[in-house]
Enzyme design. Sequence first.
Site, PDB file in Angstrom:
ATOM      1  N   CYS A 412       0.821  -1.204   0.000  1.00 38.89           N
ATOM      2  CA  CYS A 412       0.000   0.000   0.000  1.00 38.89           C
ATOM      3  C   CYS A 412       0.855   1.254   0.000  1.00 38.89           C
ATOM      4  O   CYS A 412       0.348   2.356  -0.215  1.00 38.89           O
ATOM      5  CB  CYS A 412      -0.953   0.001   1.201  1.00 38.89           C
ATOM      6  SG  CYS A 412      -2.679   0.250   0.693  1.00 38.89           S
ATOM      7  N   ASP A 485     -17.683  -6.923 -23.066  1.00 38.10           N
ATOM      8  CA  ASP A 485     -18.126  -8.190 -22.456  1.00 38.10           C
ATOM      9  C   ASP A 485     -19.596  -8.115 -22.047  1.00 38.10           C
ATOM     10  O   ASP A 485     -20.345  -9.094 -22.180  1.00 38.10           O
ATOM     11  CB  ASP A 485     -17.276  -8.506 -21.221  1.00 38.10           C
ATOM     12  CG  ASP A 485     -15.881  -8.999 -21.584  1.00 38.10           C
ATOM     13  OD1 ASP A 485     -15.714  -9.515 -22.705  1.00 38.10           O
ATOM     14  OD2 ASP A 485     -14.970  -8.857 -20.753  1.00 38.10           O
TER      15      ASP A 485
END
Length: 773
Positions: A412, A485
Amino acid sequence: MKSTGPVDTDIVLIGGGHAHVHVLAAFAMRPQPGVRVTLVARDLETPYSGMLPGLIAGLYAHERAHIDLVKLAAATGTRLIHAEAVGLDRVSRRVLLNDRAPIGYDLVSVDVGITPELGAIAGAVQHAIAVKPIGSFISKFNKLRELSGKACGPRRIVVIGGGAGGVELLLSLRTRLLADAQAAGHGISDFRFALVTEGKILRSHNTRVRMAFRRILGERAVVLHENSRAVRIDEKSVELADGRKITADCALVTTQAAAPGWFAGTGLALDENGFIAVGATLQSPTDPAVFAAGDCAALVASAREKAGVYAVRAGPPLAENLRRYARGASLKAWRPQSRHLALISTGERYAVASRGILKAEGAWLWTLKDWIDRRWMRKYQDVERLLARMAERTAAPPTVKEEGVDIRCGGCAAKVGPAPLSRALARFEPSAPGDIVVGLDAPDDAAILVAPKARHLVQTVDFFRAFIDDAFVFGEVAASHALNDIFAMGGRPRWALATVVIPHGPSAKVEEELFQVLAGLRFCLDREQVALAGGHSGEGAELAVGLAVTGDVAPDKVLRKGGLRQGNVLILTRPLGTGILFAAAMRAKASAPDIAQALALMRQSNRAAAAILIEHGATAMTDVTGFGLIGHLGEMMAASGAQATLDLAAVPVYGGVVPLVRAGISSTLLPENLALAGLLDGDVDQNARAVLFDPQTAGGLLAGIPAARARSCLTRLRAAGYGFAAAIGTVSATKRAPRDVRIRVEGRLPDLSVIPKSVKRFSDKIMLKRAGA
């Protein structure tokens, strides 16, 4: 020029003019650490003004007289933005662009074409052809040739403007139009040519040069109207100030051009004609971070005529001063020569030389001009030679990591910092609500969406690294790719979450890159009424984008890959070849028109195509992406237990793909995709396999349509803007085990790189006949 490390200085070049192409090569030959060069170009091919008369006369092919900016940018490592500049925000240091987000700069240079000044002649805007800018003139010239090639086409041609450009234009036009007429079997006796000029012809040249061209014009039966001012143009004539009218089927204007209109809104100092005023360092006296060169610039201390020679010679001092400004060094003054050698062509392989009081003429002077022009163009057209020279100049021993080198953290700790992230997001208007309870407008740990009633959710995710340097276009293509998609399953995309990976750099540069990507994403998503609900950003070696898209679909409207039925016609909505094209682009081998065509179609929405296919009874559908046409068709075959016949000659292919394949260029994913080659039956050569298994980014939809409705479906698709939609095969059998699935391939790749409509219609006819439609 791509920086070898974090970018701290952005040099943005507006326009692909003669001076700017030199800047690209200069920075590539001698890279400057931390500096990124970006070229913003409305046209991806830049014409060389010195070769324009020869191009018009038919002495040069189009490719010989143009510099391909896609190839040049790829070879020099320049970030290329295909867009039209419409202004400068000098406070925020951003270039304003037409139909897309602005881009930031640290210093900017302007070298754009000039526009025609038609206002002084009534009717000129409606009825005349302006010669500037050259790029748009060439398309109009080709239309004139097409019309003049007909027996009843334009025969009386008038050119207004008696400078060197007007004289060369008229003589070159005459040569080409007469040659075209003779080639078409038409007579040439009814052609008439006239030249109108307000003063003397070639008034900036000496008397002997003017006398030579009066003689040449007379020998070619050109009517010369000197000291005659054109005041009105209509469909049939050119009217002069003294009341005379010259019959004209076509009038072309080469008189004084004007500066682009957006210059007036920049707040920069301009000359009396509206051109950007610059000093001896090519900087604006108003803003030292703004440079200008070429026809759009006005040298205040040493005014010169608008001539290509000065634009060419401005290249080296401009490159040097941009480099010096970027590193904080003092700049060098440039004083262009007051006189230059002008080689004025006569529309044939013959030229007149003019310099001061000197004059000469002959075929040898055209040969000299041709040699000079070709030598200059070779510097920017021969990218292989340019790459070899760059390799010699920039070769350096490999480096190793040392103490003190900035090693970036992972986890992070690799997130984009809160300051650049918040600043980038603050530049956007709120996204469409789209039934979002919690989203980007009120950030929290996660987005909360309102679930649709009586509909299924459809979810997909896509992620890939950048294949072009234009972050905005990359973001737009990535979003378009991800939505396909949902469309392929009969769904309606509603929400998206984005993941963006940005190369490390100064906070302002990270903000700008993040903004450009998100602006491209939003441009597509807003158009499709898809709400961007949230996302994540992080550091990485290369720019990359991922999208998780959620949509909905009625339970009885779901489309799957496994619904193909015997007799279905296979319809593909978009050409193949993006993997090959962009592999070539990385090697500076893909041409500008081919890349422009591909990117335009990759950004086109498949929403309407999906609706048309569904309306015509599609029984199965998928989008063609990373595994290539055969990989995705194979999935449909296996899921449907079907076999198919594919007509290779009917498969649409992007422009330039076939010759690139024959040159051995392919995507790095191709070897993996070829593992599925066992699906194929028939004589399929290596080149055909490279196309059929080429991985597609933002590819087309592939659907099985009942034969009786296939013809109507194709008509509707093409009318809706899917001009390459084609019937590429038929489903020949069903109820087969997955291991027995085969795709029989017939025919050959066409010799043409793009299948014309006549060939497509013929192939459609064969496919539809086989299917019984």
